[in-house]
Design a protein around this motif. Structure first.
Motif, short mmCIF file in Angstrom:
data_model
loop_
_atom_site.label_atom_id
_atom_site.label_comp_id
_atom_site.label_asym_id
_atom_site.label_seq_id
_atom_site.Cartn_x
_atom_site.Cartn_y
_atom_site.Cartn_z
N VAL A 26 11.70 16.28 8.55
CA VAL A 26 10.36 16.56 8.03
C VAL A 26 9.41 16.64 9.22
O VAL A 26 9.21 15.64 9.92
N PRO A 27 8.83 17.82 9.49
CA PRO A 27 8.01 17.99 10.69
C PRO A 27 6.90 16.95 10.83
O PRO A 27 6.09 16.76 9.93
N ALA A 28 6.91 16.25 11.95
CA ALA A 28 5.86 15.30 12.35
C ALA A 28 5.73 14.10 11.43
O ALA A 28 4.74 13.38 11.49
N ARG A 29 6.75 13.82 10.60
CA ARG A 29 6.61 12.75 9.61
C ARG A 29 6.32 11.39 10.25
O ARG A 29 5.37 10.71 9.86
N ASN A 30 7.11 10.97 11.23
CA ASN A 30 6.88 9.65 11.81
C ASN A 30 5.59 9.57 12.59
O ASN A 30 4.95 8.52 12.67
N LEU A 31 5.18 10.69 13.17
CA LEU A 31 3.88 10.72 13.86
C LEU A 31 2.76 10.47 12.87
O LEU A 31 1.83 9.69 13.13
N LEU B 199 0.84 -1.20 0.00
CA LEU B 199 0.00 0.00 0.00
C LEU B 199 0.87 1.25 0.00
O LEU B 199 1.77 1.38 0.84
N VAL B 200 0.61 2.16 -0.94
CA VAL B 200 1.28 3.45 -0.99
C VAL B 200 0.23 4.53 -0.78
O VAL B 200 -0.72 4.64 -1.56
N ILE B 201 0.38 5.30 0.28
CA ILE B 201 -0.59 6.35 0.62
C ILE B 201 -0.01 7.70 0.23
O ILE B 201 1.16 7.99 0.47
N GLU B 202 -0.84 8.53 -0.37
CA GLU B 202 -0.41 9.88 -0.71
C GLU B 202 -0.85 10.85 0.38
O GLU B 202 -2.01 10.89 0.78
N THR B 203 0.13 11.59 0.88
CA THR B 203 -0.16 12.62 1.87
C THR B 203 0.75 13.81 1.60
O THR B 203 1.96 13.66 1.47
N ASN B 204 0.18 14.97 1.43
CA ASN B 204 0.92 16.12 0.90
C ASN B 204 1.64 16.89 1.99
O ASN B 204 1.14 17.88 2.53
N MET B 205 2.85 16.48 2.31
CA MET B 205 3.65 17.20 3.28
C MET B 205 4.44 18.34 2.64
O MET B 205 5.03 19.16 3.33
N GLU B 206 4.42 18.37 1.32
CA GLU B 206 5.00 19.51 0.62
C GLU B 206 4.23 20.78 0.96
O GLU B 206 4.80 21.88 1.05
N ALA B 207 2.93 20.64 1.16
CA ALA B 207 2.10 21.81 1.48
C ALA B 207 2.48 22.41 2.82
O ALA B 207 2.35 23.62 3.04
N ILE B 208 2.96 21.56 3.74
CA ILE B 208 3.42 22.05 5.03
C ILE B 208 4.79 22.70 4.90
O ILE B 208 5.05 23.76 5.46
N GLY B 209 5.66 22.04 4.14
CA GLY B 209 7.00 22.59 3.91
C GLY B 209 7.88 22.47 5.14
O GLY B 209 7.67 21.66 6.02
N GLY B 210 8.91 23.34 5.19
CA GLY B 210 9.78 23.38 6.35
C GLY B 210 10.89 22.36 6.36
O GLY B 210 11.59 22.22 7.36
N SER B 211 11.06 21.62 5.27
CA SER B 211 12.09 20.59 5.21
C SER B 211 12.78 20.62 3.86
O SER B 211 12.14 20.83 2.82
N ALA B 212 14.07 20.33 3.87
CA ALA B 212 14.81 20.24 2.61
C ALA B 212 14.35 19.05 1.77
O ALA B 212 14.65 19.00 0.57
N LEU B 213 13.63 18.12 2.37
CA LEU B 213 13.16 16.97 1.61
C LEU B 213 11.82 17.21 0.93
O LEU B 213 11.40 16.41 0.09
#
Length: 227
Positions: free
Chosen positions: A94-99, A58-72
């Motif tokens: 990446v802010p809160a990624r593992n959470l 399973l590959v889930i799409e979640t837009n953390m680009e919209a949050i930004g704040g990371s070089a990744l």
């Protein structure tokens, strides 16, 4: 027995998947297209999932680009040159990624009646991310025990398993080699090229681990600086 495995396509998550396989779990790998700056790691995750012949990846799409704040996730932030001795948290955090990833994994595990969630976080040879520490995992486990129907109504808690948490990169490489994990299918590079850069934090930690293990890293590098 079923286990959700957070699979990024990197060294640690692939070794973590090999551990879950060795322990006899049916593997439910879960990856994320979080709008990271490159899709190299997702391609690697798919290759690793294919290697283990899982029923579903399973590959889930979640837009953390919209949050930004990371070089990744933000093209305006430069991926820093590697410095594995730096005391501060690098811009690749990446802010809160593992959470966020663990929250999805918890729901996926509950729906599939999986007993475990395997995550390849490491608190020794890592880049200093706060969501890789044992304190974070312990607190998330407490939250998980109160946030699912399975746990609160049916008495079936879902455990977060961190088999690499207290291992050095050398030990992780040795473990992966012993378990026959497909390390040649992985990537650790923050730059996302076909050849790893060899100079970002993640590449340096990986190269250090392979060198200390006395094992040749099977992936291609454009540079092999390992100091």
């Amino acid at each position: 027995m079923k286990a959700v495995v957070l699979l990024s396509g990197g060294l640690d998550s692939t070794v973590c998947m090999a551990v879950a396989k060795e322990q006899g779990f049916e593997l439910l790998p879960l990856s994320f297209n979080y709008h990271q700056r490159h899709n190299r790691e997702l391609a690697c995750a798919r290759n690793v999932a294919d290697y283990y012949k899982v029923k579903r990846h399973l590959v889930i799409e979640t837009n953390m680009e919209a949050i930004g704040g990371s070089a990744l996730t933000d093209n305006s932030i430069t991926v820093p040159q590697g410095d594995i001795a730096r005391p501060d948290i690098p811009s690749t955090y990446v802010p809160a990624r593992n959470l966020i990833f663990l929250s999805y994994a918890l729901g996926y595990a509950e729906v599939n009646r999986a007993e475990k969630i395997f995550i390849g976080v490491n608190a020794l040879d890592y880049s200093g991310y706060p969501d890789c520490r044992p304190e974070f995992i312990n607190l998330f486990q407490q939250v998980a025990n109160y946030s699912t129907k399975a746990a609160t109504q049916e008495g079936q808690e879902i455990s977060v398993v961190t088999p690499l948490l207290h291992l050095t990169k050398r030990e992780i490489v040795q473990l992966g080699s012993r378990l026959g994990a497909p390390l040649e299918l992985t990537t650790s590079c923050y730059q996302g090229g076909d050849a790893a850069c060899g100079t970002c934090d993640s590449c340096l930690l990986r190269l250090k681990g392979f060198a200390e293990a006395g094992i040749s890293d099977p992936i291609l590098y454009s540079s092999t600086r390992s100091e």
